[in-house]
Design a protein around this motif. Structure first.
Motif, short mmCIF file in Angstrom:
data_model
loop_
_atom_site.label_atom_id
_atom_site.label_comp_id
_atom_site.label_asym_id
_atom_site.label_seq_id
_atom_site.Cartn_x
_atom_site.Cartn_y
_atom_site.Cartn_z
N SER A 390 0.83 -1.21 0.00
CA SER A 390 0.00 0.00 0.00
C SER A 390 0.86 1.26 0.00
CB SER A 390 -0.94 0.00 1.20
OG SER A 390 -0.23 -0.16 2.41
N LEU A 391 1.99 1.21 0.71
CA LEU A 391 2.90 2.36 0.71
C LEU A 391 3.51 2.59 -0.67
CD1 LEU A 391 4.68 1.79 4.13
CD2 LEU A 391 3.27 3.77 3.54
N MET A 392 3.86 1.51 -1.36
CA MET A 392 4.46 1.66 -2.68
C MET A 392 3.43 2.07 -3.72
SD MET A 392 7.63 1.35 -2.28
CE MET A 392 8.18 1.25 -3.98
N VAL A 393 2.17 1.66 -3.54
CA VAL A 393 1.12 2.16 -4.41
C VAL A 393 1.02 3.68 -4.26
CG1 VAL A 393 -1.39 2.23 -4.80
CG2 VAL A 393 -0.23 0.03 -4.50
N GLY A 394 1.00 4.15 -3.02
CA GLY A 394 0.96 5.59 -2.78
C GLY A 394 2.17 6.31 -3.31
N ALA A 395 3.37 5.71 -3.15
CA ALA A 395 4.60 6.33 -3.64
C ALA A 395 4.59 6.45 -5.16
CB ALA A 395 5.81 5.53 -3.18
N SER A 396 4.15 5.40 -5.84
CA SER A 396 4.11 5.42 -7.30
C SER A 396 3.10 6.43 -7.82
CB SER A 396 3.77 4.03 -7.84
OG SER A 396 4.71 3.07 -7.41
#
Length: 559
Positions: A390-396
């Motif tokens: 979920s953090l990497m979805v937000g980062a991308s």
């Protein structure tokens, strides 16, 4: 005559070979799919809010398929293609060349990827995919995802080849921009990890077709995608994030990067760790296990991100600070990547190199489908992805927002409106954080044996609605981006617009938007910040300190 013109127009659009057109197509399609994927994930999160009852889906099998589709669209249909589209558009401009290598192949890659996406959706509709009961469409699911991966591999291979062998005269890798270095790292890592994923899908296809895999246990196919939900392979989303953030911050802090060699080390390191660690996660027969090596790889990624973050922190503190969506999104994206790696590292080390989220996920993904009304719900819709995903979805998403706002005048010929893009950046940051907190909270609060539909009610749990809120807020961010980009892309641009900011790298020497051949004359580069050179753009026969390894630009006419 009219029919002939129309057929030619259709043929021209299908066989588009200009890298800018292909890049725009990837970007536009992927951000639309991003909103669809997050909307789909919202339905899954709604079901997670009440484990005791299913309201949208008739059984857990349908829920599993719906949730599986949402995560595959998020990564293969939205986030990766958006970042690939940016690379396709920007790399030739930053290299000072007129086109991307194998450009016809890149155009074909878009249609292969899009066809694979449509086939994947059709497979799920016809009861295919993990948990599906129709053998032909479970097979179609594996083939369609492989098609999507092959399309992206084709595009990334072209990006890597262009960077390595087709740069402007005088542009050595030591003078390449930060974004170029990280786009190279992204391309190399993406090709290797996606190739391993294709091999995994091929083995799964053979197992289903030959009958080695009982369709009653087709939910075990969920493990095929598992490496994309955790580090090190998840870092292929974080590599372009670092490059985009570094480039955006250098421009808006008014501190041009005059030597990119310091950034080449973390770029190469994250490539190596993402590939070696990520590929080792892909396995067919054995359930993926967390090894000491992969823990060390995650630690290496953490150190690399800390180095890039420290560099950008100095840029902001020593330069002028500009509060705009591009900067806010870039800083936020770096922060989320760092947080994802830190949370994963703490979890791995604290539990003796065994990821508790992963162990719970795999336990529940392999349950007898007839057990407890068809298995478990929360583990697959809430816990399975883990906080890192979920953090990497937000980062991308934040990285895409920052890049769109920063390079909008190059991509679409005009700047994106600031208020909606700032709102989109803040919503993406807040939404991904809420989504992550929900997952961490749930992992600490849930007992594995309780996670069965009808046997456990979580309606009174404090975290029950948090996944829905987090995914919903993130989806609202994506919707704002879709509306902003669509309104800008659909309007006609006359002439060349004036940019509100300019960088010192080569893409800022082109028109807004760039002409078909990008540059009217062959480009000669003498430094890592060529637009700051006094003699940039002046004809020159001899170039001082020109390295013998430099290669003439594609289509530049240099001999």
């Amino acid at each position: 005559m009219t029919a002939t013109k129309n057929s030619r127009a259709v043929g021209s659009s299908l066989l588009m070979i200009n890298h800018k057109e292909v890049g725009r197509m990837y970007i536009g399609t992927s951000i639309l799919f991003l909103f669809v994927a997050l909307l789909t994930a919202s339905f899954a999160a709604y079901e997670v809010a009440d484990l005791a009852n299913l309201e949208i889906f008739s059984n857990v099998g349908q829920f599993r398929q719906f949730w599986s589709l949402s995560r595959e669209v998020l990564v293969l249909g939205a986030l990766l293609p958006a970042l690939v589209g940016l690379a396709i558009f920007l790399v030739p401009l930053q290299l000072g060349v007129s086109k991307l290598g194998f450009e016809k192949g890149v155009a074909s890659s878009y249609w292969i990827w899009l066809l694979g996406f449509l086939m994947a959706v059709a497979a799920y509709v016809m009861d295919g995919g993990p948990g599906g009961a129709a053998q032909e469409f479970v097979e179609l699911w594996a083939l369609s995802l492989a098609m999507m991966a092959v399309g992206l591999i084709w595009a990334l291979s072209s990006v890597a080849a262009t960077i390595l062998v087709a740069r402007a005269q005088g542009l050595s890798m030591a003078r390449a921009s930060a974004a170029t270095w990280f786009h190279l790292a992204f391309a190399l890592a993406g090709v290797m990890v996606l190739a391993a994923y294709c091999a995994e899908l091929a083995v799964s296809f053979v197992r289903v077709r030959s009958g080695f895999l009982d369709l009653n246990n087709s939910a075990s196919l969920l493990s095929n995608f598992a490496p994309f939900t955790r580090f090190p392979s998840l870092m292929i989303l974080g590599i372009p994030v670092m490059g985009i953030a570094t480039e955006v911050i250098s421009v808006h802090s008014d501190r041009p990067i005059k030597d990119t060699r310091a950034l080449s080390l973390p770029a190469l390191l994250v490539t190596l760790l993402s590939v070696v660690g990520g590929v080792s996660y892909f396995t067919t027969i054995m359930v993926p296990k967390v090894s000491v090596f992969n823990t060390l790889a995650t630690l290496g990624l953490l150190v690399s991100v800390l180095g890039v973050l420290g560099y950008n922190k100095l840029q902001l503190f020593k330069g002028k600070f500009s509060m705009n969506p591009a900067v806010v999104a870039s800083v936020g994206s770096l922060g989320l990547v760092l947080t994802a790696l830190a949370v994963t590292t703490v979890d791995l080390v604290a539990y003796g190199f065994a990821d508790t989220i992963e162990l719970k996920t795999l336990t529940m993904a392999t349950l007898d489908p007839d057990l407890a009304s068809g298995g478990t719900l929360a583990a697959e819709g809430l816990v399975a992805l883990g906080p890192a995903f979920s953090l990497m979805v937000g980062a991308s998403l934040l990285s895409a927002i920052g890049a769109f706002h920063h390079w909008a005048i190059k991509i679409w010929g005009r700047h994106l409106p600031t208020p909606p893009m700032m709102a989109a950046a803040l919503l993406a940051l807040v939404g991904s954080m809420i989504w992550t907190v929900a997952q961490i909270w749930a992992v600490q609060d849930i007992d594995v044996v309780q996670l069965s539909v009808g046997a456990y009610s979580n309606t009174g749990e404090p975290w029950a609605l948090l996944p829905l809120i987090g995914v919903g807020v993130t989806a609202a961010s994506a919707l704002l981006v879709v509306i902003s980009v669509a309104s800008l892309a659909s309007s006609k641009v006359s002439g060349s617009s004036q940019p509100k900011w300019e960088g010192s790298t080569l893409e800022w020497a082109t028109a807004n938007p760039p002409k078909r051949d990008n540059f009217s004359e062959p480009v000669v580069v003498r430094s890592a910040a060529p637009l700051l050179d006094e003699d940039f753009g002046k004809p020159s026969v001899e170039i001082e300190e020109l390295e013998t390894t430099d290669v003439p630009a594609i289509g530049s006419g240099a001999n």
